[in-house]
Design a protein around this motif. Sequence first.
Motif, PDB file in Angstrom:
ATOM      1  N   VAL A   1     -22.478  25.706  -3.467  1.00 31.24           N
ATOM      2  CA  VAL A   1     -22.257  26.667  -2.326  1.00 31.24           C
ATOM      3  C   VAL A   1     -20.992  27.731  -2.679  1.00 31.24           C
ATOM      4  O   VAL A   1     -20.126  27.202  -3.347  1.00 31.24           O
ATOM      5  N   GLY A   2     -21.124  28.899  -2.656  1.00 29.76           N
ATOM      6  CA  GLY A   2     -20.023  29.828  -2.829  1.00 29.76           C
ATOM      7  C   GLY A   2     -18.720  29.656  -2.062  1.00 29.76           C
ATOM      8  O   GLY A   2     -18.918  29.102  -0.762  1.00 29.76           O
ATOM      9  N   LYS A   3     -17.481  29.885  -2.505  1.00 28.75           N
ATOM     10  CA  LYS A   3     -16.231  29.666  -2.049  1.00 28.75           C
ATOM     11  C   LYS A   3     -15.712  30.951  -1.752  1.00 28.75           C
ATOM     12  O   LYS A   3     -16.084  31.944  -2.392  1.00 28.75           O
ATOM     13  N   HIS A   4     -14.731  31.095  -0.621  1.00 31.98           N
ATOM     14  CA  HIS A   4     -14.034  32.260  -0.276  1.00 31.98           C
ATOM     15  C   HIS A   4     -12.552  31.919  -0.398  1.00 31.98           C
ATOM     16  O   HIS A   4     -12.068  31.058  -0.111  1.00 31.98           O
ATOM     17  N   VAL A   5     -12.036  33.157  -1.260  1.00 29.14           N
ATOM     18  CA  VAL A   5     -10.418  32.889  -1.386  1.00 29.14           C
ATOM     19  C   VAL A   5     -10.004  34.289  -0.940  1.00 29.14           C
ATOM     20  O   VAL A   5     -10.456  35.390  -1.016  1.00 29.14           O
ATOM     21  N   ALA A   6      -9.234  34.194   0.174  1.00 29.62           N
ATOM     22  CA  ALA A   6      -8.427  34.869   0.895  1.00 29.62           C
ATOM     23  C   ALA A   6      -7.595  35.603   0.161  1.00 29.62           C
ATOM     24  O   ALA A   6      -6.747  35.143  -0.690  1.00 29.62           O
ATOM     25  N   ALA A   7      -7.374  36.964   0.315  1.00 32.74           N
ATOM     26  CA  ALA A   7      -6.196  37.695  -0.470  1.00 32.74           C
ATOM     27  C   ALA A   7      -4.951  37.237   0.275  1.00 32.74           C
ATOM     28  O   ALA A   7      -4.992  37.127   1.484  1.00 32.74           O
ATOM     29  N   PRO A   8      -3.780  37.259  -0.408  1.00 33.54           N
ATOM     30  CA  PRO A   8      -2.608  36.977   0.237  1.00 33.54           C
ATOM     31  C   PRO A   8      -2.317  37.999   1.661  1.00 33.54           C
ATOM     32  O   PRO A   8      -2.644  39.253   1.479  1.00 33.54           O
ATOM     33  N   GLY A   9      -1.671  37.395   2.543  1.00 32.77           N
ATOM     34  CA  GLY A   9      -1.406  38.297   3.751  1.00 32.77           C
ATOM     35  C   GLY A   9      -0.713  39.671   3.608  1.00 32.77           C
ATOM     36  O   GLY A   9      -1.099  40.664   4.375  1.00 32.77           O
ATOM     37  N   GLY A  10       0.200  39.760   2.475  1.00 31.29           N
ATOM     38  CA  GLY A  10       0.619  41.088   2.393  1.00 31.29           C
ATOM     39  C   GLY A  10      -0.060  42.063   1.567  1.00 31.29           C
ATOM     40  O   GLY A  10       0.228  43.245   1.575  1.00 31.29           O
ATOM     41  N   LEU A  11      -1.171  41.590   1.157  1.00 26.99           N
ATOM     42  CA  LEU A  11      -2.144  42.557   0.619  1.00 26.99           C
ATOM     43  C   LEU A  11      -3.427  42.756   1.394  1.00 26.99           C
ATOM     44  O   LEU A  11      -4.581  43.248   0.888  1.00 26.99           O
TER      45      LEU A  11
END
Length: 282
Positions: free
Chosen positions: A113-123
């Motif tokens: 299953v693919g995973k999601h990595v969120a961009a850091p809050g400041g970006l």
Amino acid sequence: MLLSQVANGVGIGIIYFMIAVGMSITFGMMRFLNIAHGGFYLLGAYVGFELVQQTGSFWFALVGAPICIGLVAWLSEPAFSVLYRLSHNMQILATLGLALVIQETVVLVWDTVGKHVAAPGGLVGAVAFGDFVYPRYRLFVICVGVVLAAGLWLLLERTNYGAVLRAGTQSTDDIELLGIDIRRVFAATFGLGAGLAGLAGVLAAPIRGVEPFMGPEALAIAFVVVVVGGLGSFFGALAGGLLIGIIQSTTSVFWPAASGVAMYVGMAAIMLIRPRGLLGRA
């Protein structure tokens, strides 16, 4: 729209450059054709994902994952050394097997299953330059690429290691005659290339997600970039990555049906004009 797609292409091209430059330098110096290079990109993405999950910090993952991948490659380089003396066909078969092992290990550890990595809050969000609006994270990727390219140039052109590495692409025998331990240079080069591929995996994760079959895709792109730019050329890998990224990005908007083959058409066109690539040597 065209400006936006060109900017997206530059951002993607920077990631392509990070994947391809290690392969290009490794082949240029060691004459080692490493099909498992896409596996380092894959591992970088997943190690980065795991570090984000455990620490909650994308910045820690951005630094930690490439270091982990680079150290593993550096320490395992002696195991690859037995392949240096073999033909390229044997190198392809052996490293293809390793790439499959890496991919299946990722499946066993993290599933399919693919995973999601969120961009850091400041970006998160976009930044406006007049009427031109561009995502902050993609702009960050471009900035990282510029800094990295400058740092690699300084490493290759202004340090003793860089001088040895550039000389080694011409003749490793001459390097050994100077009393330099070529094995240590090989190991450092192998680790550097793997670390850059791992960094590309971490940077690409918030853009395209993380899934266990992203390694072969990265490998195909790296080959195209290396061929277009020229084997063993740092600036060739940079020029090839940017060119392929822009071709892909613009084609996906103006001719979506051709986006999958556009980079191969571009590669074929360049090979007809310059068989050694844009900046390749004889």
